[in-house]
Design a protein around this motif. Structure first.
Motif, mmCIF file in Angstrom:
data_model
loop_
_atom_site.group_PDB
_atom_site.id
_atom_site.type_symbol
_atom_site.label_atom_id
_atom_site.label_comp_id
_atom_site.label_asym_id
_atom_site.label_seq_id
_atom_site.Cartn_x
_atom_site.Cartn_y
_atom_site.Cartn_z
ATOM 1 N N ASP A 84 11.702 -0.293 -9.716
ATOM 2 C CA ASP A 84 11.432 -0.187 -11.152
ATOM 3 C C ASP A 84 9.956 -0.517 -11.381
ATOM 4 O OD1 ASP A 84 11.063 -0.941 -13.834
ATOM 5 O OD2 ASP A 84 12.525 -2.575 -13.764
ATOM 6 N N GLY A 85 9.184 0.483 -11.785
ATOM 7 C CA GLY A 85 7.755 0.240 -12.045
ATOM 8 C C GLY A 85 6.864 0.537 -10.848
ATOM 9 N N PHE A 86 7.438 0.990 -9.783
ATOM 10 C CA PHE A 86 6.673 1.376 -8.598
ATOM 11 C C PHE A 86 7.390 2.541 -7.935
ATOM 12 C CE2 PHE A 86 5.640 1.393 -4.116
ATOM 13 C CZ PHE A 86 4.272 1.212 -4.112
ATOM 14 N N PRO A 87 6.715 3.612 -7.547
ATOM 15 C CA PRO A 87 5.299 3.874 -7.764
ATOM 16 C C PRO A 87 4.996 4.247 -9.220
ATOM 17 C CG PRO A 87 6.340 5.757 -6.694
ATOM 18 C CD PRO A 87 7.389 4.687 -6.795
ATOM 19 N N ARG A 88 3.721 4.067 -9.584
ATOM 20 C CA ARG A 88 3.313 4.319 -10.963
ATOM 21 C C ARG A 88 2.165 5.321 -11.033
ATOM 22 N NH1 ARG A 88 5.214 -0.158 -13.956
ATOM 23 N NH2 ARG A 88 4.689 -0.071 -16.152
ATOM 24 N N ASN A 89 1.714 5.790 -9.877
ATOM 25 C CA ASN A 89 0.718 6.868 -9.839
ATOM 26 C C ASN A 89 0.873 7.577 -8.488
ATOM 27 O OD1 ASN A 89 -0.528 5.233 -7.956
ATOM 28 N ND2 ASN A 89 -2.111 4.503 -9.350
ATOM 29 N N VAL A 90 0.170 8.698 -8.331
ATOM 30 C CA VAL A 90 0.358 9.495 -7.112
ATOM 31 C C VAL A 90 -0.049 8.729 -5.840
ATOM 32 C CG1 VAL A 90 -0.326 11.611 -5.913
ATOM 33 C CG2 VAL A 90 0.373 11.699 -8.325
ATOM 34 N N PRO A 91 -1.209 8.030 -5.829
ATOM 35 C CA PRO A 91 -1.528 7.273 -4.609
ATOM 36 C C PRO A 91 -0.422 6.276 -4.218
ATOM 37 C CG PRO A 91 -3.459 7.381 -6.034
ATOM 38 C CD PRO A 91 -2.328 7.980 -6.813
ATOM 39 N N GLN A 92 0.205 5.651 -5.202
ATOM 40 C CA GLN A 92 1.305 4.719 -4.883
ATOM 41 C C GLN A 92 2.522 5.480 -4.334
ATOM 42 O OE1 GLN A 92 2.238 2.081 -8.156
ATOM 43 N NE2 GLN A 92 0.122 1.374 -8.354
ATOM 44 N N ALA A 93 2.768 6.677 -4.856
ATOM 45 C CA ALA A 93 3.907 7.470 -4.369
ATOM 46 C C ALA A 93 3.671 7.865 -2.914
ATOM 47 C CB ALA A 93 4.101 8.711 -5.243
ATOM 48 N N LEU A 94 2.421 8.213 -2.593
ATOM 49 C CA LEU A 94 2.090 8.580 -1.212
ATOM 50 C C LEU A 94 2.238 7.360 -0.305
ATOM 51 C CD1 LEU A 94 -1.048 10.836 -1.895
ATOM 52 C CD2 LEU A 94 1.263 11.581 -1.307
ATOM 53 N N ALA A 95 1.820 6.195 -0.813
ATOM 54 C CA ALA A 95 1.945 4.962 -0.019
ATOM 55 C C ALA A 95 3.413 4.622 0.220
ATOM 56 C CB ALA A 95 1.246 3.806 -0.736
ATOM 57 N N LEU A 96 4.249 4.843 -0.805
ATOM 58 C CA LEU A 96 5.686 4.572 -0.636
ATOM 59 C C LEU A 96 6.265 5.510 0.427
ATOM 60 C CD1 LEU A 96 8.348 3.160 -1.422
ATOM 61 C CD2 LEU A 96 8.625 4.893 -3.221
ATOM 62 N N ASP A 97 5.863 6.769 0.387
ATOM 63 C CA ASP A 97 6.339 7.723 1.410
ATOM 64 C C ASP A 97 6.021 7.192 2.804
ATOM 65 O OD1 ASP A 97 7.327 9.489 -0.382
ATOM 66 O OD2 ASP A 97 5.696 10.951 -0.223
ATOM 67 N N GLU A 98 4.817 6.663 2.936
ATOM 68 C CA GLU A 98 4.395 6.163 4.247
ATOM 69 C C GLU A 98 5.214 4.942 4.666
ATOM 70 O OE1 GLU A 98 0.158 4.722 5.736
ATOM 71 O OE2 GLU A 98 0.109 6.528 4.484
ATOM 72 N N ILE A 99 5.452 4.046 3.718
ATOM 73 C CA ILE A 99 6.253 2.842 4.007
ATOM 74 C C ILE A 99 7.654 3.256 4.483
ATOM 75 C CG2 ILE A 99 7.388 0.825 2.938
ATOM 76 C CD1 ILE A 99 4.961 0.691 0.978
#
Ligand code: ADP
Length: 221
Positions: A84-99
């Motif tokens: 909830d509240g993450f990711p909140r922008n495209v760079p965060q979405a890409l980082a989540l994909d990596e995680i």
């Protein structure tokens, strides 16, 4: 299940996430709550985040991503989570994909809560939160506590978030449109997004959300 919840500020993400996490037996991971816990504990991270949050802007990605990664690595999130509240922008979405990729896992779905903007403003203006537990959320009109200013669940003191001011809400909505909405498009292309109307009673919205997630899961299998 591994789910991301998106929606504008005031869409009821926190309220719904708490109920959904309980129903689905997965932890509710809220970056907003994690930041607020850091603020109330007076940590360095909290000190850095406070003024940014109060202004309605986003805490820098580096800090946010590290904090989210750390939380997702805790063992209670092994069997799934509700972000909830993450990711909140495209760079965060890409980082989540990596995680997730590093761990060989994938998201099951993205639940998008849709609320008209005038309703968002009404919800935020009346929102009151418990000092003991950020998940205990009330509204002076829509969901008032039995006793004014006191949490029904634990007796804690209710307060208004310092970023729930008109000025900050305007910035948060702008940030939502420019930075967060693009992630919905990003996930939509992957066939992950289910949008549900988040108007109506709290438990009606929860029922709609559960139904949407089940439909999403069944259509994948
Ligand atoms: P909202 O009701 O506005 O969705 P949240 O509790 O999720 O509130 O977040 C409050 C504030 O915390 C945001 O306006 C932002 O400053 C900060 N924050 C929360 N999550 C993130 C994130 N993923 N990236 C950057 N900042 C964040």
């Amino acid at each position: 299940m591994r789910i991301v919840l998106v929606g504008p500020p005031g869409a009821g993400k926190g309220t719904q996430a708490t109920l959904l996490a309980k129903t689905l037996s997965i932890p509710h991971v809220s970056t907003g709550d994690l930041f607020r816990a850091n603020i109330s504990q007076g940590t360095e991270l909290g000190l850095a985040a406070k003024s940014i949050m109060d202004s309605g802007k986003l805490v820098p990605d580096e800090v946010t991503i590290a904090m989210a990664k750390d939380r997702l690595e805790q063992s209670d999130a092994d069997g799934g989570f509700l972000l909830d509240g993450f990711p909140r922008n495209v760079p965060q979405a890409l980082a989540l994909d990596e995680i997730l990729e590093q761990r060989g896992i994938e998201l099951d779905g993205v639940l998008d809560l849709e609320v008209p903007e005038d309703e968002v403003v009404r919800r935020i203006a009346g929102r009151r939160i418990c000092r003991n537990e950020g998940n205990h959320v009330f509204h002076v009109e829509y969901n008032p506590p039995a006793e004014e200013g006191v949490c029904d669940v634990c007796g804690g003191e209710l307060y208004q978030r310092s970023d729930d001011t008109e000025e900050s809400v305007r910035v948060r909505l702008e940030v939502y449109h420019t930075q967060t909405e693009p992630i919905i498009e990003y996930y939509r292309k992957q066939g992950l997004v289910t949008t549900i109307p988040a108007l109506g009673k709290v438990d009606e919205v929860t029922a709609r959300a559960i139904e949407a997630l089940r439909r999403n899961r069944d259509s994948d299998s």
